[in-house]
Motif scaffolding. Structure first.
Motif, short mmCIF file in Angstrom:
data_model
loop_
_atom_site.label_atom_id
_atom_site.label_comp_id
_atom_site.label_asym_id
_atom_site.label_seq_id
_atom_site.Cartn_x
_atom_site.Cartn_y
_atom_site.Cartn_z
N UNK A 1 0.82 -1.22 0.00
CA UNK A 1 0.00 0.00 0.00
C UNK A 1 0.85 1.27 0.00
N UNK A 2 2.17 1.10 -0.09
CA UNK A 2 3.06 2.26 -0.15
C UNK A 2 3.32 2.92 1.19
N UNK A 3 3.27 2.14 2.26
CA UNK A 3 3.56 2.66 3.59
C UNK A 3 4.93 2.16 4.05
N UNK A 4 5.70 3.03 4.65
CA UNK A 4 6.96 2.63 5.27
C UNK A 4 6.64 1.71 6.45
N UNK B 1 11.83 -13.78 6.28
CA UNK B 1 11.24 -13.19 5.08
C UNK B 1 11.90 -11.88 4.66
N UNK B 2 13.03 -11.55 5.25
CA UNK B 2 13.63 -10.25 4.99
C UNK B 2 13.94 -9.98 3.54
N UNK B 3 14.48 -10.97 2.83
CA UNK B 3 14.85 -10.77 1.43
C UNK B 3 13.63 -10.34 0.61
N UNK B 4 12.53 -11.06 0.80
CA UNK B 4 11.30 -10.74 0.09
C UNK B 4 10.76 -9.37 0.49
N UNK B 5 10.73 -9.07 1.78
CA UNK B 5 10.12 -7.84 2.25
C UNK B 5 10.94 -6.61 1.88
N UNK B 6 12.26 -6.71 1.94
CA UNK B 6 13.09 -5.58 1.51
C UNK B 6 12.89 -5.30 0.02
N UNK B 7 12.81 -6.35 -0.78
CA UNK B 7 12.57 -6.17 -2.21
C UNK B 7 11.21 -5.55 -2.47
N UNK B 8 10.20 -5.97 -1.70
CA UNK B 8 8.86 -5.44 -1.86
C UNK B 8 8.82 -3.96 -1.48
N UNK B 9 9.53 -3.61 -0.42
CA UNK B 9 9.59 -2.19 -0.02
C UNK B 9 10.22 -1.35 -1.12
N UNK C 1 10.39 -1.99 -4.30
CA UNK C 1 9.52 -1.95 -5.49
C UNK C 1 8.38 -0.95 -5.32
N UNK C 2 7.99 -0.68 -4.07
CA UNK C 2 6.87 0.23 -3.82
C UNK C 2 7.31 1.60 -3.32
N UNK C 3 8.62 1.87 -3.42
CA UNK C 3 9.13 3.19 -3.10
C UNK C 3 9.09 3.56 -1.64
N UNK C 4 9.12 2.54 -0.77
CA UNK C 4 9.13 2.80 0.67
C UNK C 4 10.31 2.07 1.31
N UNK C 5 10.38 2.09 2.64
CA UNK C 5 11.54 1.53 3.33
C UNK C 5 11.12 0.74 4.55
N UNK C 6 12.07 -0.02 5.10
CA UNK C 6 11.86 -0.77 6.34
C UNK C 6 12.93 -0.37 7.34
#
Length: 440
Positions: A101-104, A116-124, A126-131
């Motif tokens: 949803x584009x939320x940090x 799941x870090x590899x997937x979640x960092x990539x997803x962040x 791709x959606x222009x946000x960060x973790x």
């Protein structure tokens, strides 16, 4: 994000969540000055509002706390999601939904990122946000920020961390007060330092999650929790604690990650280790955490502080929120290649090829020739002995014998131990504990 304010949504309102809420509400004016815009806690989702302590509810403005999932996700103006509910089930679903949803996202969830870090960092990305995840490792200690940014000029060769306050408290009670493991654990539970079910902590699993995250950052490789071999303190014998003291060592549960050569294999493991009493990390006692990180340019650095708790962990969570609110962290996340989704899979050094010094203890019949047989088996595997210790005993009885080695290959040591245990003069199994030599 709005130029006037940043809106915060949070999932979970336990110990850490309560601390986060209190900081965000009570220190709102200070935080607004520091980042140049208001930082507003707008919605908190919990399983049941009635279960949230009254003292925590009293902190919050009306309408912030809810157990209505639809109301939470439909709330307007949430720019950053804080996840402090824990686990890898619901937390994974919620974090993924927020990123899409584009939320940090800011999380203290080491298990989630280790798995799941590899997937979640990539997803962040791709959606222009960060973790932000400072609170996932070491509680309030800013060791993640140090590795991400403060030590960027370095090739890191090793990390040696006390990353679990429960285990460190138990070991402190055993080493300083002579308590058995079971007595020290019971006391830790009474004081709130250990969970009712302490399995994840005392088996080394919690430390393994944290080490996977930190090793990934340190060496620029992808490390997952299932790649970190771990052995906990739940089988530690008070005899070995006492022998450690006689030899000038303390015992610590260490997460160790090493890369001897740039681009070479990485070794990652969690285990109780002998640490010489002169080492700074040996003096870390009680529920405190500490991490030693060695860089080729800076040398030995160390980070110390509370590894858990309401406000230490909340401190790290809120700091991540402020870094995101200021704008610089999201920009760095987008442009830099220091997060795991940009890394290559790790090349692990096999357990057999890892090298260290070791402490060995075995019960041997006090008859002539036993030590000679043991030293022969070790020598045949190219293992050099640095010390042998045996207390006086009656001839013909079994007595504990302690051997410490110089640097040895794990596979060679295991082969020698197998031969030693087969001797008729040896009773039971050989205890082996790594001796950790932290580079100066």
């Amino acid at each position: 994000m709005s130029a006037e304010a940043i809106g915060i949504g949070m999932i979970g309102m336990g110990t850490v969540g309560g601390g986060v809420a209190e900081l965000l509400v009570k220190e709102a004016a200070t935080y607004g000055k520091r980042v140049g815009k208001a930082v507003e806690l707008r919605k908190i989702l919990v399983l049941d509002v009635a279960e949230v302590p009254e003292k925590d509810q009293a902190i919050l403005p009306n309408g912030v706390l809810t157990d209505d999932g639809e109301a939470f996700w439909n709330a307007e103006g949430i720019d950053v999601l804080i996840e402090v509910c824990g686990g890898t089930g619901v937390a994974y679903t919620f974090v993924k939904k927020a990123l899409e949803a584009g939320k940090h996202v800011v999380t203290a969830n080491k298990a989630l990122l280790a798995k799941h870090g590899i997937e979640l960092f990539g997803l962040a990305r791709a959606n222009g946000v960060s973790i932000g995840f400072e609170a996932s490792c070491g509680g309030g200690i800013p060791c993640i920020t140090a590795m991400q940014f403060g030590l960027m000029a370095n090739q890191i060769s090793g990390m040696y961390g006390i990353l679990n306050g429960t285990c460190n408290y138990i070991l402190t009670e055993m080493t300083q007060k002579g308590k058995t493991y079971s007595d020290a654990l019971a006391e830790a539970q009474e004081l709130g330092y250990a969970e009712a079910d302490p399995t994840l902590d005392v088996t080394g699993g919690d430390t393994a999650h944290k080490l996977a995250i930190m090793a990934s950052l340190a060496f620029g490789v992808q490390v997952t929790d299932d790649q970190v071999a771990h052995h906990g303190i739940d089988g530690l014998d008070l005899k070995d604690v006492q022998f450690a003291a006689e030899l000038g060592y303390d015992i610590k549960l260490l997460g160790i990650a090493e890369q001897k050569e740039m681009g070479g294999g990485v070794s990652v493991s969690v285990q109780p280790c002998f640490v010489h009493v002169d080492e700074i990390i040996a003096s870390v006692s009680g529920p405190m955490n500490a991490v030693s990180i060695v860089g080729h340019a800076v040398g030995h650095t160390m980070y110390y502080g509370a590894g858990a708790g309401r406000f230490p962990t909340a401190s790290a969570v809120v700091s991540d929120v402020m870094n995101i609110a200021s704008g610089w962290y999201g920009d760095a996340f987008a442009k830099m290649n220091i997060w795991t989704d940009k890394h290559e899979p790790v090349k692990l050094v096999s357990k057999e090829d890892q090298r260290s010094r070791f402490y060995l203890r075995f019960d041997a019949l006090d008859v002539p020739g036993v030590i000679a047989k043991v030293t022969t088996y070790l020598g045949e595997k190219d293992i050099s002995i640095s010390a042998v210790m045996q207390h006086e005993s009656d001839e013909g009885e079994f007595t504990p014998i302690v051997v410490t080695t110089h640097d040895a290959r794990q596979g060679d040591l295991d082969a020698a131990i197998k031969q030693i245990e087969a001797l008729s003069e040896i009773d039971g199994n050989v205890v082996q504990i790594r001796i950790a030599d932290i580079p100066k």
